[in-house]
Design a protein around this motif. Structure first.
Motif, PDB file in Angstrom:
ATOM      1  N   GLU A   1       4.431   6.415 -29.798  1.00 45.64           N
ATOM      2  CA  GLU A   1       3.825   6.954 -31.008  1.00 45.64           C
ATOM      3  C   GLU A   1       3.008   8.209 -30.690  1.00 45.64           C
ATOM      4  O   GLU A   1       3.041   9.194 -31.429  1.00 45.64           O
ATOM      5  CB  GLU A   1       2.927   5.904 -31.667  1.00 45.64           C
ATOM      6  CG  GLU A   1       3.678   4.734 -32.288  1.00 45.64           C
ATOM      7  CD  GLU A   1       3.980   3.609 -31.313  1.00 45.64           C
ATOM      8  OE1 GLU A   1       4.265   2.492 -31.770  1.00 45.64           O
ATOM      9  OE2 GLU A   1       3.923   3.841 -30.084  1.00 45.64           O
TER      10      GLU A   1
ATOM     11  N   VAL B   1       1.942   4.558 -44.470  1.00 42.53           N
ATOM     12  CA  VAL B   1       1.634   4.542 -43.041  1.00 42.53           C
ATOM     13  C   VAL B   1       0.114   4.530 -42.909  1.00 42.53           C
ATOM     14  O   VAL B   1      -0.604   4.781 -43.886  1.00 42.53           O
ATOM     15  CB  VAL B   1       2.224   5.774 -42.315  1.00 42.53           C
ATOM     16  CG1 VAL B   1       3.742   5.787 -42.416  1.00 42.53           C
ATOM     17  CG2 VAL B   1       1.652   7.073 -42.866  1.00 42.53           C
ATOM     18  N   PRO B   2      -0.433   4.236 -41.727  1.00 45.21           N
ATOM     19  CA  PRO B   2      -1.889   4.218 -41.571  1.00 45.21           C
ATOM     20  C   PRO B   2      -2.536   5.530 -41.996  1.00 45.21           C
ATOM     21  O   PRO B   2      -1.980   6.610 -41.792  1.00 45.21           O
ATOM     22  CB  PRO B   2      -2.067   3.966 -40.066  1.00 45.21           C
ATOM     23  CG  PRO B   2      -0.847   3.210 -39.665  1.00 45.21           C
ATOM     24  CD  PRO B   2       0.266   3.801 -40.494  1.00 45.21           C
ATOM     25  N   TYR B   3      -3.735   5.405 -42.570  1.00 47.31           N
ATOM     26  CA  TYR B   3      -4.449   6.600 -43.034  1.00 47.31           C
ATOM     27  C   TYR B   3      -4.629   7.619 -41.912  1.00 47.31           C
ATOM     28  O   TYR B   3      -4.552   8.827 -42.132  1.00 47.31           O
ATOM     29  CB  TYR B   3      -5.824   6.218 -43.581  1.00 47.31           C
ATOM     30  CG  TYR B   3      -5.791   5.481 -44.889  1.00 47.31           C
ATOM     31  CD1 TYR B   3      -5.093   5.991 -45.978  1.00 47.31           C
ATOM     32  CD2 TYR B   3      -6.476   4.274 -45.057  1.00 47.31           C
ATOM     33  CE1 TYR B   3      -5.060   5.324 -47.186  1.00 47.31           C
ATOM     34  CE2 TYR B   3      -6.445   3.589 -46.260  1.00 47.31           C
ATOM     35  CZ  TYR B   3      -5.746   4.116 -47.325  1.00 47.31           C
ATOM     36  OH  TYR B   3      -5.718   3.452 -48.513  1.00 47.31           O
ATOM     37  N   GLY B   4      -4.868   7.129 -40.697  1.00 44.55           N
ATOM     38  CA  GLY B   4      -5.080   8.036 -39.578  1.00 44.55           C
ATOM     39  C   GLY B   4      -3.889   8.942 -39.339  1.00 44.55           C
ATOM     40  O   GLY B   4      -4.043  10.122 -38.994  1.00 44.55           O
ATOM     41  N   VAL B   5      -2.692   8.417 -39.531  1.00 45.80           N
ATOM     42  CA  VAL B   5      -1.481   9.212 -39.348  1.00 45.80           C
ATOM     43  C   VAL B   5      -1.396  10.295 -40.419  1.00 45.80           C
ATOM     44  O   VAL B   5      -1.070  11.451 -40.133  1.00 45.80           O
ATOM     45  CB  VAL B   5      -0.224   8.315 -39.398  1.00 45.80           C
ATOM     46  CG1 VAL B   5       1.044   9.148 -39.382  1.00 45.80           C
ATOM     47  CG2 VAL B   5      -0.224   7.326 -38.237  1.00 45.80           C
TER      48      VAL B   5
ATOM     49  N   GLY C   1       4.274   8.042 -37.857  1.00 42.02           N
ATOM     50  CA  GLY C   1       3.873   6.688 -38.242  1.00 42.02           C
ATOM     51  C   GLY C   1       4.893   5.627 -37.885  1.00 42.02           C
ATOM     52  O   GLY C   1       4.654   4.440 -38.119  1.00 42.02           O
TER      53      GLY C   1
ATOM     54  N   ALA D   1       1.886   7.868 -48.636  1.00 42.38           N
ATOM     55  CA  ALA D   1       1.425   8.796 -47.612  1.00 42.38           C
ATOM     56  C   ALA D   1       1.624  10.254 -48.012  1.00 42.38           C
ATOM     57  O   ALA D   1       0.728  11.080 -47.834  1.00 42.38           O
ATOM     58  CB  ALA D   1       2.155   8.501 -46.305  1.00 42.38           C
TER      59      ALA D   1
END
Length: 323
Positions: free
Chosen positions: A39, A71-75, A23, A113
């Motif tokens: 990334e 961090v972003p949910y996707g990560v 992230g 996270a």
């Protein structure tokens, strides 16, 4: 590139993965056309390491699985899915993830996270997240007593060593760090002969108070000074000429009067005047990348009310100025 540390503890084979920092955003000195590449390299590397983890009896992530507590949910879900896949394919491998200082917020009431990650993987018996709030941090590995020491935001590290152990794994500082300095004296008193730590990104090892300390290093180098020249390189202006630097993070060292007036195809570009410690990122041309125009198009498409638009744009400007 940093490697997984492979060790033997008694009869068990153990793979140790240094801080992944999933992230982390790489923006400074990164041109627009290269945004996102670094990334992706980090995530691909992480997934490749987990894909090969079935050769170990125990696989340990040494903390800072994530670069920040939010961090972003996707990560988060990519990380969780990667561990779930590995644990399903390798049911005889025990996976241990230590909480690091980057994994928690200074406001300990906030969930982030690592909490979401733990919620997703908690159904797998061979995946264990070890947090500072946990009491059960000890386990037998290869017939030896091992204890895990995740980063603790309030208790001094030496207070956490309370029982006899043979091998320790922690997320400690090794030179400075006040309360988080690796407690080698206390570890030695408890019979510990060797301790492995994450947190410090440069691999190294030394002996203190009779305890061998191994800094496993981060999964990848993330800055100059954390690398031996495989990814992060420092070059003079003459050395830049004619080199393929497309997969490097480059720092150009400029002598007095020199100026970097050529394009350098690389992942990240910074310049530093020889004889100073000041490092400057090359200016990134935004070209036609008009954020306000993009905001406007998105607002129109979603029919966002004027008062909400105003709040979003005000918040964006406050954040941009603060950075």
């Amino acid at each position: 590139m940093h490697r997984i540390t492979e060790i033997e503890i008694g009869t068990a084979s153990v793979g140790i993965l240094g801080d992944p920092h999933l992230g982390r955003a790489f923006v400074r000195g990164v041109s627009l056309e290269k945004r996102g590449l670094r990334e992706k390299m980090v995530m691909d590397d992480f997934r490749a390491r987990l894909a090969g983890s079935g050769v170990y009896d125990v696989f340990i992530c040494m903390g800072d699985l994530f670069d920040r507590w939010a961090v972003p949910y996707g990560v988060v879900f990519q990380a969780a899915w990667t561990f779930l896949e590995a644990s399903l394919q390798n049911p005889n491998t025990q996976y241990v993830i230590l909480g690091g200082n980057h994994d928690i917020s200074r406001d300990l009431e906030k969930k982030g996270a690592l909490d979401l990650f733990q919620l997703v993987v908690q159904g797998r018996e061979n995946v264990r997240v070890v947090r500072h709030t946990d009491n059960g941090r000890r386990m037998k590995v290869g017939g030896k007593m091992v204890e895990f020491f995740p980063f603790h935001p309030s208790k001094p590290a030496d207070e956490l060593v309370t029982g006899e152990i043979e091998v320790a794994f922690g997320h400690w500082d090794t030179i400075f760090g006040d309360g988080n300095l690796i407690p080698t004296k206390k570890l030695a008193e408890m019979g510990c002969k060797i301790a492995y730590t994450g947190h410090v990104h440069l691999p190294d090892e030394f002996t203190r108070d009779g305890v061998k300390v191994v800094q496993v290093g981060s999964m990848q180098p993330y800055a100059h000074g954390e690398d031996n020249g495989e990814m992060y390189v420092s070059l003079t202006l003459d050395e830049v000429e004619g080199q393929d630097l497309s997969d490097k993070c480059v720092r150009v060292l400029l002598a007095p009067g020199e100026r970097l007036d050529q394009e350098v195809d690389c992942l990240q570009l910074t310049v530093q005047r020889i004889g100073t410690n000041d490092e400057e990122a090359e200016e990134v041309s935004m070209g036609d990348f008009d954020l306000m125009a993009l905001f406007g198009q998105a607002f129109e498409a979603a029919a966002v009310p004027d008062d909400v638009r105003s709040q979003i744009l005000t918040r964006f400007e406050e954040t941009r100025v603060a950075e």
